[in-house]
Write a protein that holds these residues in place. Structure first.
Motif, mmCIF file in Angstrom:
data_model
loop_
_atom_site.group_PDB
_atom_site.id
_atom_site.type_symbol
_atom_site.label_atom_id
_atom_site.label_comp_id
_atom_site.label_asym_id
_atom_site.label_seq_id
_atom_site.Cartn_x
_atom_site.Cartn_y
_atom_site.Cartn_z
ATOM 1 N N TYR A 1 0.838 -1.203 0.000
ATOM 2 C CA TYR A 1 0.000 0.000 0.000
ATOM 3 C C TYR A 1 0.873 1.253 0.000
ATOM 4 O O TYR A 1 0.650 2.184 -0.790
ATOM 5 C CB TYR A 1 -0.943 0.002 1.206
ATOM 6 C CG TYR A 1 -1.858 1.213 1.219
ATOM 7 C CD1 TYR A 1 -3.070 1.198 0.545
ATOM 8 C CD2 TYR A 1 -1.471 2.388 1.872
ATOM 9 C CE1 TYR A 1 -3.894 2.318 0.523
ATOM 10 C CE2 TYR A 1 -2.286 3.515 1.852
ATOM 11 C CZ TYR A 1 -3.496 3.474 1.180
ATOM 12 O OH TYR A 1 -4.298 4.597 1.151
ATOM 13 N N ARG B 1 0.785 3.719 -3.151
ATOM 14 C CA ARG B 1 0.236 5.061 -2.928
ATOM 15 C C ARG B 1 1.296 6.130 -3.178
ATOM 16 O O ARG B 1 1.017 7.162 -3.809
ATOM 17 C CB ARG B 1 -0.302 5.167 -1.496
ATOM 18 C CG ARG B 1 -0.758 6.576 -1.192
ATOM 19 C CD ARG B 1 -1.650 6.638 0.014
ATOM 20 N NE ARG B 1 -1.860 8.031 0.422
ATOM 21 C CZ ARG B 1 -2.865 8.441 1.154
ATOM 22 N NH1 ARG B 1 -3.767 7.573 1.562
ATOM 23 N NH2 ARG B 1 -2.977 9.708 1.490
ATOM 24 N N ALA C 1 -5.238 -5.191 3.210
ATOM 25 C CA ALA C 1 -6.497 -5.682 2.620
ATOM 26 C C ALA C 1 -6.516 -5.409 1.112
ATOM 27 O O ALA C 1 -6.222 -4.292 0.671
ATOM 28 C CB ALA C 1 -7.680 -5.011 3.292
ATOM 29 N N HIS D 1 -8.962 -5.005 -0.887
ATOM 30 C CA HIS D 1 -9.917 -4.005 -1.377
ATOM 31 C C HIS D 1 -9.382 -2.590 -1.228
ATOM 32 O O HIS D 1 -9.728 -1.710 -2.015
ATOM 33 C CB HIS D 1 -11.274 -4.176 -0.706
ATOM 34 C CG HIS D 1 -11.304 -3.792 0.737
ATOM 35 N ND1 HIS D 1 -11.491 -2.502 1.145
ATOM 36 C CD2 HIS D 1 -11.154 -4.533 1.852
ATOM 37 C CE1 HIS D 1 -11.462 -2.464 2.476
ATOM 38 N NE2 HIS D 1 -11.254 -3.686 2.927
ATOM 39 N N GLN D 2 -8.518 -2.362 -0.224
ATOM 40 C CA GLN D 2 -7.950 -1.011 -0.085
ATOM 41 C C GLN D 2 -7.001 -0.720 -1.240
ATOM 42 O O GLN D 2 -6.935 0.399 -1.750
ATOM 43 C CB GLN D 2 -7.207 -0.882 1.247
ATOM 44 C CG GLN D 2 -8.109 -1.002 2.474
ATOM 45 C CD GLN D 2 -9.053 0.187 2.620
ATOM 46 O OE1 GLN D 2 -9.030 1.121 1.824
ATOM 47 N NE2 GLN D 2 -9.904 0.148 3.626
ATOM 48 N N ASP E 1 -9.230 -0.108 -4.197
ATOM 49 C CA ASP E 1 -9.852 1.225 -4.105
ATOM 50 C C ASP E 1 -8.849 2.311 -4.472
ATOM 51 O O ASP E 1 -9.183 3.292 -5.150
ATOM 52 C CB ASP E 1 -10.365 1.472 -2.674
ATOM 53 C CG ASP E 1 -11.616 0.662 -2.356
ATOM 54 O OD1 ASP E 1 -12.161 0.049 -3.286
ATOM 55 O OD2 ASP E 1 -12.027 0.639 -1.179
ATOM 56 N N LEU E 2 -7.631 2.135 -4.001
ATOM 57 C CA LEU E 2 -6.580 3.119 -4.291
ATOM 58 C C LEU E 2 -6.365 3.222 -5.803
ATOM 59 O O LEU E 2 -6.298 4.322 -6.375
ATOM 60 C CB LEU E 2 -5.281 2.685 -3.594
ATOM 61 C CG LEU E 2 -4.055 3.563 -3.789
ATOM 62 C CD1 LEU E 2 -4.226 4.890 -3.045
ATOM 63 C CD2 LEU E 2 -2.788 2.859 -3.279
ATOM 64 N N ALA F 1 -9.328 4.840 -7.588
ATOM 65 C CA ALA F 1 -9.380 6.289 -7.376
ATOM 66 C C ALA F 1 -8.404 7.017 -8.310
ATOM 67 O O ALA F 1 -8.771 8.015 -8.948
ATOM 68 C CB ALA F 1 -9.054 6.604 -5.918
ATOM 69 N N TYR F 2 -7.193 6.534 -8.417
ATOM 70 C CA TYR F 2 -6.208 7.225 -9.264
ATOM 71 C C TYR F 2 -6.451 6.937 -10.744
ATOM 72 O O TYR F 2 -6.198 7.789 -11.595
ATOM 73 C CB TYR F 2 -4.779 6.839 -8.845
ATOM 74 C CG TYR F 2 -4.338 7.601 -7.622
ATOM 75 C CD1 TYR F 2 -3.828 8.888 -7.723
ATOM 76 C CD2 TYR F 2 -4.471 7.052 -6.353
ATOM 77 C CE1 TYR F 2 -3.444 9.608 -6.600
ATOM 78 C CE2 TYR F 2 -4.090 7.750 -5.225
ATOM 79 C CZ TYR F 2 -3.583 9.037 -5.347
ATOM 80 O OH TYR F 2 -3.216 9.751 -4.236
#
Lengths: 536, 513
Positions: free
Chosen positions: B206, B210, B242, B244-245, B248-249, B252-253
């Motif tokens: 992550y 990110r 996780a 899904h995080q 999701d990240l 979003a981008y």
């Protein structure tokens, strides 16, 4: 008979091999085993018993010759040994297996049909004694001329007798007679009930990391146990009438077990049973009659031409359930929670910290960089993914961070001014437990009884709806709606905004695939921003 | 979808070309757009670009596990020529109906090929300069050959960069570290940073992902290709782990026009996650069982061409009351019930690969398509003539403008006259492709569970039917598929499969209802 007489070496068993009774029996046994059995010339019941009767005559004398027995006591032991083996293989599948394996060591495994009714021939043993033992004694007047039929003939008959007794059946190839299938050890087993066709069936056990609430799953195993909870298959190709254990070796300890059965010619079925209902025991390798079924039988019945067959259970209540899909419409009020909106955070620095940067990412997760008050900031931020709830702190705040049981962040000072009692502000981010008591606010959960558990098809978990509510001591209860901020008000000036991200009661969990508890339980997850003169 | 050879345009025209790409309805023309028959250029389907690992296993004489076969990758190796992109928009949606007995057990099968193309001609465009961030896993497991080959691949990539390209290098283990911040293509700091990559610690995917996204966002420029490449050899073990995080990240981008390509090395990484991330990021997914292969991947990626044409793309599928929607193949982003479904794609890119290794003798990234599998409803009040409707909705990049299109799908023959029928040859090819994919899936499932004869039984019937189809239709992709079907059969026999009994039942290829 005196003890001395019993042990006196006075017998010559070889002479018994030349008696008409022994020779006739040997001939009958060889003819029956290698010609008549399976040829359809005589009824099966007759050929089945004929060799037993003939063997009863042949075997004791032959054993006496092979072991060099000269005494009456030895001769009694030979008869007893033959009777014991004969009785053993006809009452015990396990002993029959063992005996077949022993004979296999000399290259002649027996094909044995365990049949207790064969014991009816045992009373013929005294008749055998009467017909053969007298010929072993000195002074016996043989029917033949001893000068013509000498030791060579006795040796040849010994060999023939041994061969006839060991090679009881011809090789399997091309032979229509009985084929022996070893007994199996099984709790639950499949039986190919077809008398002509083989069945190829794929058996899939529960995956590691899958746990069941047996009381819930038993309500509808065909629906609640979907393909994702089962691991890779192993395949059995089962000849007609044979059996195969769904667990070849004892399964790991569980309160209840389940397997998925698949075949190109059968409807898929879930087999579900409680381990205290069906025990592991010896099961015939081949079943030809319903009376041989035990409680763990799963019977495969082929379908008519062009149609799929079905698996069915033998016992009632059944342990076999057709696997059903999960497409049936679910009441919108009972639908599963979207697992994509969970809370998450990386390990934060604990203790009193100054917030240096609070940066919201596009995915809704904050990157929070901190420092010990008055010192250089940490090189890396920690991350906190929150639902749509206001993050109550800003850069420059001094906060206390704790990760005991849940992530808790309490404001200690803002703009250099310590927070006074009565103006506290804190964020509690919790996951996993069905109830919490946070500074005087009780959050509790109740499973919604009107909603049956619902399976999902990605990981195969099954869970039911849970209602969550919150209240301050002595104040009104607030029912919380998933994914929506709920306001909770206390009588003493405390208020809280609570956002429940997740609440489900699991009947089937799959820890290696699905975020949730490791074993069936209720899980609720929420973030709460609390303000006011918070209780310590 | 088509493969197009890039022709370098003068740099001065780049801005104009990009402006043309971004303009509403820019590519529309009376002739229906780019291509010999105006069929238009394909739009990039992210995710796996091939089923190379599955093929490699067969070529080695082994029996592949079903996990090595991905429907997105499989369809991406099949060139599907769509009708003219003449809808008047940058993105055109097509729904092509087909019905025939399936090629495995002969039961009736109804499909709809869902495809998208654009009238924009990628040959008019030069590859835009890169705003690239590369997130490299430097956890302890990367020690040794994995890191050695990664460094070598990155050094080769530096040589392939072009003027205007800028690269941020991010390493991640316990935390993420920015090694270079938007370094120019010829900045020696890049090579220094590559040499400084030092494996140790755990895997914080992550933080690495990110940080890489944030680096690209920090320097985001609509005239550049704004992209991230993520390389890892393991599971996320620290930080936010996780799946899904991470998804999701990426979503979003990606919605902001930043793409993502993922590279999984070895066999210990989270295949599903890396595959899904690349699909959400409209980038490629590389499954590199042999770490040596990573030496080529970075060069391939910086030569690839990805320009977003649509963002926040939603496709709604509504079956008529005569049909149930039973399966969606060729995407991982579909959600559906029996009557309807939806597919969300964060962004659609005009796809154009220029790497020689992708073109010479290979089929990689050559096509793509989504196939809906339908089942006749038991009641069928309309007799099957009305099949359903597709609705495409997307946002033009950089604007809030929403574009919407509808496509009605119908059949000329009702259930009372169930003739084999396809809207065109592409619909028929997608039908055959789906049958081959499902046949491979069924056979590998059986082979893995030890049912070699069952696997052979599936492939024998499939091979016969595919061979029969090829006698009527020349097609290089399907011909090549047949070669692998036969190879699979040979491997099964070599591993001990017995000849199936005459008349042995074939399995139902579709999921149970």
């Amino acid at each position: 008979m005196s003890r001395k007489c019993l042990s006196k070496a006075t017998l010559n068993p070889g002479q018994a091999l030349l008696t008409p009774a022994w020779l006739l029996s040997l001939s009958a046994m060889a003819l029956n085993d290698h010609v008549l059995k399976g040829a359809g010339l005589l009824p099966d019941a007759l050929t089945g018993k004929l060799s037993d009767i003939a063997g009863m005559m042949v075997a004791p004398s032959l054993l006496a010759v092979l072991t060099g027995t000269k005494t009456t006591r030895g001769l009694l032991a030979c008869h007893a040994a033959v009777a014991a083996v004969f009785a053993g293989i006809n009452v015990s599948h396990g002993f029959a297996n063992l005996w077949s394996n022993v004979m296999g060591l000399v290259g002649m495994p027996w094909s044995i049909t365990t049949d207790p009714t064969d014991l009816l021939v045992l009373p013929l043993m005294p008749l055998c004694w009467a017909l053969t033992v007298p010929a072993m004694r000195k002074g016996y007047r043989a029917w033949h001329d001893a000068s013509v039929v000498g030791p060579a003939a006795r040796h040849a008959l010994t060999g023939l007798g041994a061969l006839a007794c060991i090679a009881t059946s011809p090789p399997d190839d091309g032979w229509n007679g009985e084929v022996f299938y070893e007994d199996i050890q099984a709790d639950v087993y499949i039986h190919n009930s077809n008398i002509d066709q083989s069945l190829t069936v794929r058996v899939r056990h529960l995956k590691q990391g899958v746990e069941l609430d047996c009381a819930d799953v038993v309500q509808n195993p065909g629906k609640y146990l979907q393909a994702p909870v089962f691991g890779e298959a192993f395949t059995w190709t089962m000849p007609p009438e044979t059996t195969a254990a769904v667990y070849p070796s004892a399964p790991s300890a569980r309160e209840c077990h389940a397997v998925l059965l698949e075949s190109d010619v059968m409807e898929p079925a879930v087999v579900f049973w409680r381990s205290d209902n069906i025990y592991r025991s010896s099961v015939p390798g081949q079943i030809t009659s319903e009376s041989q079924y035990t409680g763990g039988a799963v019977i495969a019945d082929f379908g008519d031409e062009g149609e799929l067959g079905t698996f069915s259970g033998y016992t009632s209540p059944t342990i076999v359930f057709p696997q059903t899909g999960i497409d049936e419409e679910t009441d919108p009020l009972c639908e599963r929670v979207d697992p994509g909106n969970r809370l998450a955070w990386s390990v934060p620095p604990a203790g009193s910290r100054e917030l240096i940067e609070v940066e919201a990412g596009l995915d809704g997760c904050y990157a929070i960089k901190t420092a010990l008050p008055g010192q250089e900031p940490d090189a890396n931020p920690f991350y906190l993914c929150l639902p749509e709830i206001e993050f109550p702190f800003v850069a420059g705040d001094i906060v206390g961070i704790s990760t005991l049981h849940a992530l808790s962040i309490d404001l200690q000072s803002r703009d250099g001014v310590p927070v006074e009692e009565g103006a506290e502000l804190s964020l509690h981010v919790a996951t996993g437990s069905p109830s919490y008591n946070l500074r005087g606010m009780q959050i509790s959960s109740v499973t919604e009884q009107s909603c049956a558990p619902v399976p999902e098809d990605e990981c195969g978990t099954v869970a039911g709806k849970v209602n969550v509510s919150a209240r301050y001591l002595g104040a009104d209860q607030t029912d919380l709606t998933l994914g929506v901020n709920g306001e909770v008000v206390g009588n003493d000036g405390n208020t809280a905004t609570v956002h429940v991200t997740y609440a489900e009661d699991f009947a089937v969990t799959h820890s290696s695939c699905y975020q949730g508890p490791d074993a069936p339980a209720t899980e609720i997850e929420f973030a709460a921003v609390m303000r006011g003169p918070l209780a310590p | 979808m088509s493969i197009f050879k890039l022709q370098r345009a003068p740099l001065a025209t780049l801005a104009l070309c990009l402006a043309t790409v971004m303009a509403p309805g820019c590519g529309g023309s009376d002739s229906g757009g780019y291509g010999e028959q105006g069929e238009g250029a394909g739009l990039g389907q992210g995710g796996a670009q091939d089923f190379g690992l599955f093929r490699q296993i067969l070529e080695a004489g082994e029996l592949p596990n079903p996990n090595t076969l991905d429907d997105v990758g499989f369809f991406n190796e099949h060139k599907l020529e769509l009708p003219a992109a003449d809808c008047g928009e940058d993105v055109c949606l097509h729904g092509l109906f087909g019905r025939m007995d399936n090629m495995i057990n002969g039961s009736a099968c109804t499909t709809v090929l869902l495809g998208m193309n654009t009238p924009i001609n990628p040959e008019d465009l030069e590859r835009p300069p890169l705003n690239l961030a590369i997130a490299i896993d430097t956890s302890g497991s990367m020690q040794g050959p994995n890191m050695d080959y990664t460094r070598e691949g990155l050094i080769r990539m530096v040589s392939a960069l072009q003027p205007g390209d800028q690269v941020s290098l991010v390493s991640f283990s316990d935390d993420a570290v920015i090694m270079t911040d938007a370094a120019a293509y010829n900045d020696p700091a890049l090579s220094v940073a590559i040499n400084d990559l030092a494996p140790a610690g755990s895997t914080n995917i992550y933080a690495g992902l990110r940080t890489a996204f944030e680096q690209v966002a920090l320097h985001q420029d609509p005239t550049r290709q704004n992209r991230v490449i993520l390389l890892s050899d393991g599971m996320a073990t620290t930080g936010i782990t996780a799946d899904h995080q991470l998804l999701d990240l990426t979503t979003a981008y990606s919605s902001e026009g930043i793409g993502l390509t993922t590279i999984g090395m070895g066999t210990e990484f989270n295949v599903t996650l890396m595959r899904d991330l690349s699909e959400l990021g409209s980038g490629s997914f590389y499954f590199l069982e042999d770490p040596m292969a990573v030496q080529e991947v970075f060069v391939d990626e910086v030569e690839a061409f990805l320009v977003p044409l649509a963002e926040d793309v939603e496709i709604d599928i509504q079956a008529s009351t005569d049909y149930h929607l039973r399966g969606v193949y060729g995407t991982k982003q579909a959600e559906f019930t029996s009557g309807s479904g939806s597919i969300y794609i964060p962004s659609l890119h005009i796809a154009h690969r220029t790497s020689a290794s992708d073109q010479e003798g290979g089929r990689r990234g050559g096509g793509g398509g989504i196939v809906l599998e339908l089942l006749e409803s038991a009641t069928a009040p309309g007799q099957g003539l009305e099949v359903g409707q597709l609705t495409l909705r997307y946002r033009r990049p950089g604007t809030e403008e929403i574009v919407e299109q509808h496509v009605d799908i119908s059949s000329p023959y009702g259930f009372n006259d169930p003739q084999a029928f396809f809207d065109n040859l592409t619909a028929e090819k997608s039908f055959v492709t789906l049958n081959i994919f499902v046949g491979f899936q069924l056979a590998s499932q059986r082979a893995t569970s030890g049912d070699l004869t069952g696997a052979l039984n599936v492939l024998d019937g499939l091979a016969s039917n595919v061979r029969g189809w090829l006698e009527q239709h020349a097609d290089a992709d399907i011909q090549d598929d047949l070669r692998y079907i036969d190879m699979f059969r040979d491997n099964l026999v070599a591993h001990g499969a017995l000849a199936p009994a005459p008349g042995q039942a074939k399995p139902q290829p579709w999921p149970q209802d």
